[in-house]
Design an enzyme around this catalytic site. Structure first.
Site, PDB file in Angstrom:
ATOM      1  N   SER A   1       0.680  -1.064   0.096  1.00  0.00           N
ATOM      2  CA  SER A   1      -0.092  -0.011  -0.025  1.00  0.00           C
ATOM      3  C   SER A   1       0.774   1.445  -0.065  1.00  0.00           C
ATOM      4  CB  SER A   1      -0.821   0.115   1.007  1.00  0.00           C
ATOM      5  OG  SER A   1      -1.863  -0.974   1.011  1.00  0.00           O
TER       6      SER A   1
ATOM      7  N   TYR B   1      -8.689  -9.095  -3.399  1.00  0.00           N
ATOM      8  CA  TYR B   1      -8.037  -8.985  -4.580  1.00  0.00           C
ATOM      9  C   TYR B   1      -8.790  -9.326  -5.623  1.00  0.00           C
ATOM     10  CZ  TYR B   1      -3.534  -8.549  -1.984  1.00  0.00           C
ATOM     11  OH  TYR B   1      -2.422  -7.943  -1.407  1.00  0.00           O
TER      12      TYR B   1
HETATM   13  P1  NAD Z   1      -3.812  -4.793  -6.912  1.00  0.00           P
HETATM   14  O1  NAD Z   1      -2.342  -4.102  -7.120  1.00  0.00           O
HETATM   15  O2  NAD Z   1      -3.659  -6.371  -6.557  1.00  0.00           O
HETATM   16  O3  NAD Z   1      -4.472  -4.514  -8.357  1.00  0.00           O
HETATM   17  C1  NAD Z   1      -4.855  -3.180  -8.768  1.00  0.00           C
HETATM   18  C2  NAD Z   1      -6.553  -3.130  -9.089  1.00  0.00           C
HETATM   19  O4  NAD Z   1      -6.467  -3.829 -10.431  1.00  0.00           O
HETATM   20  C3  NAD Z   1      -7.276  -3.963  -8.419  1.00  0.00           C
HETATM   21  O5  NAD Z   1      -8.293  -2.945  -7.742  1.00  0.00           O
HETATM   22  C4  NAD Z   1      -7.908  -4.896  -9.210  1.00  0.00           C
HETATM   23  O6  NAD Z   1      -9.178  -5.215  -8.770  1.00  0.00           O
HETATM   24  C5  NAD Z   1      -7.936  -4.568 -10.488  1.00  0.00           C
HETATM   25  N1  NAD Z   1      -8.022  -5.180 -11.678  1.00  0.00           N
HETATM   26  C6  NAD Z   1      -7.684  -6.570 -11.753  1.00  0.00           C
HETATM   27  N2  NAD Z   1      -7.959  -7.177 -12.815  1.00  0.00           N
HETATM   28  C7  NAD Z   1      -8.494  -6.369 -13.629  1.00  0.00           C
HETATM   29  C8  NAD Z   1      -8.955  -6.042 -14.834  1.00  0.00           C
HETATM   30  N3  NAD Z   1      -8.994  -7.155 -15.766  1.00  0.00           N
HETATM   31  N4  NAD Z   1      -9.719  -5.060 -15.088  1.00  0.00           N
HETATM   32  C9  NAD Z   1      -9.723  -3.768 -14.449  1.00  0.00           C
HETATM   33  N5  NAD Z   1      -9.037  -3.778 -13.119  1.00  0.00           N
HETATM   34  C10 NAD Z   1      -8.692  -5.091 -12.714  1.00  0.00           C
HETATM   35  O7  NAD Z   1      -4.500  -4.243  -5.958  1.00  0.00           O
HETATM   36  P2  NAD Z   1      -4.341  -3.394  -4.357  1.00  0.00           P
HETATM   37  O8  NAD Z   1      -4.003  -1.952  -4.636  1.00  0.00           O
HETATM   38  O9  NAD Z   1      -3.147  -4.334  -3.815  1.00  0.00           O
HETATM   39  O10 NAD Z   1      -5.820  -3.676  -3.599  1.00  0.00           O
HETATM   40  C11 NAD Z   1      -6.269  -4.835  -3.636  1.00  0.00           C
HETATM   41  C12 NAD Z   1      -7.199  -5.002  -2.522  1.00  0.00           C
HETATM   42  O11 NAD Z   1      -6.639  -4.895  -1.264  1.00  0.00           O
HETATM   43  C13 NAD Z   1      -8.313  -3.919  -2.408  1.00  0.00           C
HETATM   44  O12 NAD Z   1      -9.570  -4.466  -2.211  1.00  0.00           O
HETATM   45  C14 NAD Z   1      -8.068  -2.971  -1.654  1.00  0.00           C
HETATM   46  O13 NAD Z   1      -8.801  -2.091  -0.962  1.00  0.00           O
HETATM   47  C15 NAD Z   1      -7.197  -4.019  -0.343  1.00  0.00           C
HETATM   48  N6  NAD Z   1      -6.488  -3.238   0.368  1.00  0.00           N
HETATM   49  C16 NAD Z   1      -6.544  -3.600   1.829  1.00  0.00           C
HETATM   50  C17 NAD Z   1      -5.667  -3.113   2.899  1.00  0.00           C
HETATM   51  C18 NAD Z   1      -5.813  -3.417   4.147  1.00  0.00           C
HETATM   52  O14 NAD Z   1      -6.935  -3.567   4.703  1.00  0.00           O
HETATM   53  N7  NAD Z   1      -4.742  -3.528   4.890  1.00  0.00           N
HETATM   54  C19 NAD Z   1      -4.718  -2.356   2.144  1.00  0.00           C
HETATM   55  C20 NAD Z   1      -4.674  -1.961   1.015  1.00  0.00           C
HETATM   56  C21 NAD Z   1      -5.332  -2.630  -0.061  1.00  0.00           C
END
Ligand code: NAD
Length: 375
Positions: A132, A229
């Site tokens: 993050s 994810y």
């Molecule tokens: P990531 O880097 O894994 O992916 C980036 C984004 O790409 C994601 O939103 C994913 O849904 C999207 N994606 C994947 N395939 C796609 C497609 N074919 N077309 C369009 N979009 C597509 O994502 P991230 O930033 O690591 O976040 C993943 C999850 O983790 C989210 O739900 C986020 O809210 C959550 N999160 C939780 C915490 C926590 O609670 N500690 C912290 C950070 C993120």
């Protein structure tokens, strides 16, 4: 307990795993901290700053000698870690799927390797979450990189010489990086739209003042796999998404793609034919370029031009903001280590039966033990 901070050796890596602030805090916990000479050079931290914070600064051999915990940004070569204490822990971004041999090397060298990017996305570990902290900066920098390559302004400007219309920016993938990209593009005055496969992001996009572009009326579009994810989408969904994106992309000036699926290559979101529909002078930034790329034709480490459109594929985008990226990464490490600090023993102790321990520990007792790396 001795903590050693490495100087990064990977080409283009400008970050460092500790700052004077984190060094002071480790010392306050009762640790000794040794920093490899030159470690902070690219992040604006001189050796003297580390010394002033209470660390000793030395060459790698002396830094590692007797260390119980080794901190890095990128996973170091196991052969370069000689001298650390037996069973020492190593915490860094280890990219284990792409470096299985290196992970095996940590095991055979007796290290307990901790992959910081495997930190579970749970509430109590939020402050330890390096994905993050680094993705947030990537999302911001992607917009600046796009603006730098774009031969026009982003905001609408009404001047005595005439009006410049606002740029249209489309963000594909609205995780941490995508959300920051939306916010940054909005701050620069662009007209912003965004898409994702996870339905939950629709509200987030709209709350940032951007337009949500979503595939509707296709079965199973939730797109949410485990842990928040994305999951791999059905062929029907992919076809509907491609059609929607084709119509939308042709009207965009800047597209930023951030889509990732854990443990798999990045999904292909933009084809060469779609690039060809964009106006000459448009810019695409592919933040997933190192994971296989969301954009056909994107090249890791290069800015290429296809059909008059620039496709930006910088590697290691957080490292392009080395000072802030290091400061946040160092805080993530401190938050992790201090949360598991045994005050009496003045040592970093990970309990066996703990979600965070199980999430990040790759090797132990000479073996690769992480379930994701079995088979
Ligand atoms: P990531 O880097 O894994 O992916 C980036 C984004 O790409 C994601 O939103 C994913 O849904 C999207 N994606 C994947 N395939 C796609 C497609 N074919 N077309 C369009 N979009 C597509 O994502 P991230 O930033 O690591 O976040 C993943 C999850 O983790 C989210 O739900 C986020 O809210 C959550 N999160 C939780 C915490 C926590 O609670 N500690 C912290 C950070 C993120």
């Amino acid at each position: 307990m001795k903590i050693a901070v490495l100087r990064e050796t990977l080409d283009g890596e400008r970050r460092v795993a500790a700052t004077p602030e984190s060094v002071k805090k480790f010392i306050a916990l009762g640790a000794d901290v040794a920093v490899e000479a030159g470690a902070g050079g690219f992040a604006g931290i001189a050796d003297g700053d580390f010394t002033a914070a209470g660390a000793t600064v030395a060459e790698r051999g002396a830094t590692l000698k007797g260390a119980d915990l080794v901190l890095g940004v990128q996973g170091p070569d196991p052969a370069s870690l000689a001298g650390a204490a037996k069973g020492a822990k190593l915490a860094a971004i280890l990219a284990p799927y792409a470096n299985r041999e290196r992970v095996a090397g940590y095991a055979s060298a007796g290290f307990e390797a901790l992959a910081m990017e495997f930190m579970p996305r749970i509430t109590r570990a939020q402050s330890m979450d390096v994905l993050s902290s680094q993705s947030n900066l990537s999302g911001y920098k992607a917009v600046l990189d796009a603006a730098g390559e774009y031969g026009r302004a982003l905001p609408m400007m009404m001047t005595a010489a005439g009006t410049i219309s606002a740029a249209r920016v489309f963000i594909m993938g609205v995780g941490v990086a995508g959300l920051q990209a939306i916010a940054t593009a909005r701050r620069l005055g662009a007209i912003v739209s965004a898409t994702d496969v996870r339905a939950a992001t629709k509200e987030q996009i709209e709350s940032l003042g951007a337009k949500a572009i979503f595939v509707e009326n296709v079965k199973g579009i939730e797109g949410e796999g485990t842990g928040g994810y994305a999951s791999e989408m059905s062929d029907e969904y992919k076809a509907a998404q491609a059609e929607l994106v084709s119509g939308h992309i042709a009207k965009q000036d800047i597209v930023i793609t951030t889509a990732l699926i854990p443990g798999r290559p990045a999904p292909r979101l933009i084809t060469d034919a779609q690039v060809a529909t964009m106006r000459a002078g448009s810019v695409i930034v592919d933040l997933a370029v190192e994971q296989g790329g969301n954009v056909e034709g994107a090249v890791a480490g290069q800015v290429v031009e296809r059909h008059g459109v620039k496709i930006v594929g910088h590697r290691n985008v957080p490292s392009r903001l080395a000072s802030d990226a290091s400061a946040l990464y160092a805080r993530n490490l401190y938050n992790f280590i201090s949360a598991y600090w045994d005050k009496d023993a003045k040592a970093f102790v990970l309990p066996a039966d703990d979600e965070v321990t199980k999430g990040v520990t790759l090797t132990q007792g000479g073996q690769v033990i992480h379930p994701a790396l079995q088979g």
